[in-house]
Each structure stands twice: as C-alpha cells, then as structure tokens.
Design an enzyme around this catalytic site. Structure first.
Site, PDB file in Angstrom:
ATOM      1  CD  GLN A   1      -8.865  58.740 -20.025  1.00 37.81           C
ATOM      2  OE1 GLN A   1      -8.041  58.728 -20.790  1.00 37.81           O
ATOM      3  NE2 GLN A   1      -9.623  57.748 -19.545  1.00 37.81           N
ATOM      4  CG  ASN A   2     -15.642  60.611 -20.402  1.00 36.89           C
ATOM      5  OD1 ASN A   2     -14.956  60.015 -20.816  1.00 36.89           O
ATOM      6  ND2 ASN A   2     -16.661  60.052 -19.274  1.00 36.89           N
TER       7      ASN A   2
ATOM      8  NE  ARG B   1     -16.763  63.798 -29.465  1.00 32.55           N
ATOM      9  CZ  ARG B   1     -15.795  63.539 -28.675  1.00 32.55           C
ATOM     10  NH1 ARG B   1     -14.772  64.141 -29.054  1.00 32.55           N
ATOM     11  NH2 ARG B   1     -15.460  63.334 -27.199  1.00 32.55           N
TER      12      ARG B   1
ATOM     13  CB  CYS C   1     -11.032  85.835 -31.179  1.00 29.49           C
ATOM     14  SG  CYS C   1     -10.447  86.472 -29.559  1.00 29.49           S
TER      15      CYS C   1
ATOM     16  CB  CYS D   1      -9.014  82.846 -29.011  1.00 24.36           C
ATOM     17  SG  CYS D   1      -8.230  83.618 -30.211  1.00 24.36           S
TER      18      CYS D   1
ATOM     19  CG  HIS E   1      -8.554  64.165 -22.405  1.00 23.84           C
ATOM     20  ND1 HIS E   1      -8.712  62.814 -22.631  1.00 23.84           N
ATOM     21  CD2 HIS E   1      -7.257  64.286 -22.009  1.00 23.84           C
ATOM     22  CE1 HIS E   1      -7.629  62.019 -22.546  1.00 23.84           C
ATOM     23  NE2 HIS E   1      -6.810  62.875 -22.080  1.00 23.84           N
TER      24      HIS E   1
ATOM     25  CE1 TYR F   1     -12.925  68.106 -32.254  1.00 25.48           C
ATOM     26  CE2 TYR F   1     -13.828  67.305 -30.161  1.00 25.48           C
ATOM     27  CZ  TYR F   1     -12.773  67.280 -31.149  1.00 25.48           C
ATOM     28  OH  TYR F   1     -11.485  66.560 -30.963  1.00 25.48           O
TER      29      TYR F   1
ATOM     30  CB  ALA G   1     -20.043  52.435 -15.120  1.00 26.81           C
TER      31      ALA G   1
HETATM   32  N1  APR Z   1     -19.525  50.749 -18.139  1.00 20.70           N
HETATM   33  C1  APR Z   1     -18.079  50.715 -17.774  1.00 20.70           C
HETATM   34  N2  APR Z   1     -17.105  50.659 -18.962  1.00 20.70           N
HETATM   35  C2  APR Z   1     -17.855  50.612 -20.265  1.00 20.70           C
HETATM   36  C3  APR Z   1     -19.183  50.577 -20.589  1.00 20.70           C
HETATM   37  C4  APR Z   1     -19.912  50.727 -19.308  1.00 20.70           C
HETATM   38  N3  APR Z   1     -21.324  50.678 -19.757  1.00 20.70           N
HETATM   39  N4  APR Z   1     -18.872  50.302 -21.854  1.00 20.70           N
HETATM   40  C5  APR Z   1     -18.052  50.146 -22.380  1.00 20.70           C
HETATM   41  N5  APR Z   1     -17.122  50.405 -21.390  1.00 20.70           N
HETATM   42  C6  APR Z   1     -15.614  50.598 -21.580  1.00 20.70           C
HETATM   43  C7  APR Z   1     -15.019  49.591 -22.670  1.00 20.70           C
HETATM   44  O1  APR Z   1     -14.788  48.248 -22.283  1.00 20.70           O
HETATM   45  C8  APR Z   1     -13.958  50.355 -22.847  1.00 20.70           C
HETATM   46  O2  APR Z   1     -12.705  49.846 -22.317  1.00 20.70           O
HETATM   47  O3  APR Z   1     -15.391  51.861 -21.902  1.00 20.70           O
HETATM   48  C9  APR Z   1     -14.003  51.995 -22.273  1.00 20.70           C
HETATM   49  C10 APR Z   1     -13.913  52.892 -23.562  1.00 20.70           C
HETATM   50  O4  APR Z   1     -12.616  52.897 -24.104  1.00 20.70           O
HETATM   51  P1  APR Z   1     -12.249  54.030 -25.049  1.00 20.70           P
HETATM   52  O5  APR Z   1     -13.267  53.993 -26.273  1.00 20.70           O
HETATM   53  O6  APR Z   1     -10.943  53.705 -25.484  1.00 20.70           O
HETATM   54  O7  APR Z   1     -12.485  55.372 -24.293  1.00 20.70           O
HETATM   55  P2  APR Z   1     -11.499  56.059 -23.432  1.00 20.70           P
HETATM   56  O8  APR Z   1     -10.617  54.901 -22.645  1.00 20.70           O
HETATM   57  O9  APR Z   1     -12.111  57.030 -22.501  1.00 20.70           O
HETATM   58  O10 APR Z   1     -10.471  57.106 -24.366  1.00 20.70           O
HETATM   59  C11 APR Z   1      -9.283  57.775 -23.914  1.00 20.70           C
HETATM   60  O11 APR Z   1      -8.783  58.485 -25.922  1.00 20.70           O
HETATM   61  O12 APR Z   1      -9.674  59.006 -28.214  1.00 20.70           O
HETATM   62  C12 APR Z   1      -9.212  59.630 -26.822  1.00 20.70           C
HETATM   63  O13 APR Z   1      -9.324  61.861 -25.771  1.00 20.70           O
HETATM   64  C13 APR Z   1     -10.010  60.680 -26.109  1.00 20.70           C
HETATM   65  O14 APR Z   1     -10.706  60.748 -23.808  1.00 20.70           O
HETATM   66  C14 APR Z   1     -10.325  59.667 -24.835  1.00 20.70           C
HETATM   67  C15 APR Z   1      -9.304  59.020 -24.612  1.00 20.70           C
END
Ligand code: APR
Length: 235
Positions: A94-95, A62, A143, A120, A112, A59, A223
């Site tokens: 989810q980010n 990240r 803590c 803590c 998430h 983390y 996006a």
């Molecule tokens: N614009 C839009 N979508 C995009 C782009 C972009 N520029 N680049 C990639 N993607 C898409 C990919 O096609 C993919 O479908 O983003 C998606 C990312 O998928 P994941 O990597 O699986 O991420 P996510 O779906 O957010 O994961 C969900 O899984 O690991 C856990 O907690 C973690 O929140 C996360 C959850």
C-alpha cells in the site's frame, strides 16, 4: 508462525508500518500524517480540483521525506525471501515509497501508486518517473496535451491498481502475511478474509490491527525486529 515451506505460495501485503523504522511517518499512529493533514484537502480528486498547489505541496513534502529514507531490516528480509522463493512470492504494498525496490525486491505491486512517479490528469500518457518537488509558488507542471501533471497516487475515492492480479494471487496463495497496516482502509483491509480456505493468514506489527479477527495468527512485534528471523530459511 510455522516456517514457510518451499512449496508455499506467499502473498505479502505491506503497509506504512514497514517503513516506520526508516523514518517515514505512518498515517494513523502518533505523529501520523493524518494527524497533521486532512485527507480531503490533500489526497482526493476533489482536493486536486480545488487546490492542486496544496496537493503538490503535500506530495513534495512526502517526496523529500521518502528520498532521505533508507530501507530497514524488514525491507531486506522481504527482498531475501524474494531471492529464495522467486515467483512463488507476490509482494503487494500500500506504500508509495520505493524502499522495497531499494532493498532489492523486484516486481513490487504498488496498489496505491508510486510517490516518485507522476502522470497527466487528462490524457492517457503512462505514468513517468518524476522526483521533482513542486512547492508553491511553483507552477503546476503541464502535459503537452494541456492537462496538469499530478502525482501517480491512488487517492481516496479512486480505484487501486492491479486489483485483478491481487485477487487472483490471494486465491492461489497458501500463506498470506500482512505487515504494518492498521486494517482500516479498503480494499486491503479485507484481503486476509479473501484468501482461499487452504491458506493461513498472519499479521505482523506492534499492535493488533482493526481486522485482527480475519487472521489465523497475529505476531506482535516491529517488522525490523521480527521479519529477519521469521522469514529466514525454508522448510
Ligand atoms: N513495524 C511494523 N508495523 C508497524 C511499525 C513497525 N515498526 N510501526 C507501526 N506499525 C504499524 C502500526 O501499528 C499500524 O497498525 O503500522 C500500521 C500503520 O497503519 P496506518 O498508519 O493506518 O497505515 P496503513 O495501514 O498502511 O494505511 C493504509 O491508508 O491513508 C491511506 O493510502 C494510505 O496506504 C495508506 C492506507
């Protein structure tokens, strides 16, 4: 996608894809985080119990990557939508990065958790802002209750946050738009199927998600390219 009407109640769900153009790696794509780390070693209660230093190393990495990132056109388009339709928008992500907030979005629902907050692992002290990095051999922060300070992240096997509010808004929305999420992780993967009969559900991303069949419409594109024109303007 038919333009959003001023009467629309909009539920936006974002995933790692909306931060990809800001340089934050996704999880399952090329160079995805789960290509280089095993979930069970860095993102689960068992991992925390077994090796908290490795969890903090993950983390901390990240935090450094996210701290260097800037919001992209996709984040700004969603912030502008929020300015236009106000409380008729619920932005759920989810980010765990803070790029939606940096772009000006308010009241973001982080289901998430949040990367720049810690809490803590023992007492009920509320999560607190923390952008520190704790790489080995740094000590695990403690803590005042004696518990260990952990990232304020929902790990695999834990319950996501704000779920009551999320399902209430899924039922009330007239437009559900998921952006940049592969549709492989519950419960977000079934949000499109959970909206009311009166709502339309749109997916936006460069490739079809695993749950594409649960959407009324799929718009293929990045996006940052698609959102600014798609979300601009009301009726
Ligand atoms: N614009 C839009 N979508 C995009 C782009 C972009 N520029 N680049 C990639 N993607 C898409 C990919 O096609 C993919 O479908 O983003 C998606 C990312 O998928 P994941 O990597 O699986 O991420 P996510 O779906 O957010 O994961 C969900 O899984 O690991 C856990 O907690 C973690 O929140 C996360 C959850």
């Amino acid at each position: 996608m038919k333009r959003l009407a001023s009467a629309d109640r909009v539920f936006i769900l974002t995933g790692a894809g909306i931060s990809a153009e800001s340089g934050i790696p996704t999880f399952r794509g090329v160079n995805g985080l789960w290509r280089n780390y095993r979930i069970e070693e860095v993102a689960s209660p068992e991992a925390w119990h077994r090796d908290p230093r490795l969890v903090w190393e993950f983390y901390s990495m990240r935090r450094r990557v996210a701290a260097a990132a800037k919001p992209n056109a996709g984040h700004f388009a969603l912030s502008k939508l929020g300015d236009t339709i106000g409380d008729k928008l619920l932005l759920c992500t989810q980010n765990v990065d803070d790029l939606h907030e940096q772009a000006g979005s308010r009241n973001v629902v982080h289901m998430h958790g949040e990367l720049f907050k810690s809490r803590c692992d023992t007492c009920s002290r509320p999560p607190f802002p923390d952008s520190e990095t704790y790489d080995p051999p740094a000590e695990i922060p403690r803590c005042h209750c004696g518990g260990r300070i952990r990232p304020h992240i929902c790990w695999f096997g834990e319950i996501p946050f704000h779920m009551d509010r999320i399902y209430e808004n899924l039922q009330r929305c007239t437009a559900f738009i998921a952006i940049g999420t592969s549709g492989q992780v519950e419960p977000a993967a079934t949000f499109a199927a959970a909206v009311g009969d009166h709502a339309r559900s749109i997916y936006i991303g460069p490739e079809e998600p695993a749950n594409a069949s649960t959407f009324t419409e799929v718009i293929l594109g990045k996006a940052g390219d698609v959102l600014p024109s798609l979300l601009d303007g009301g009726d």
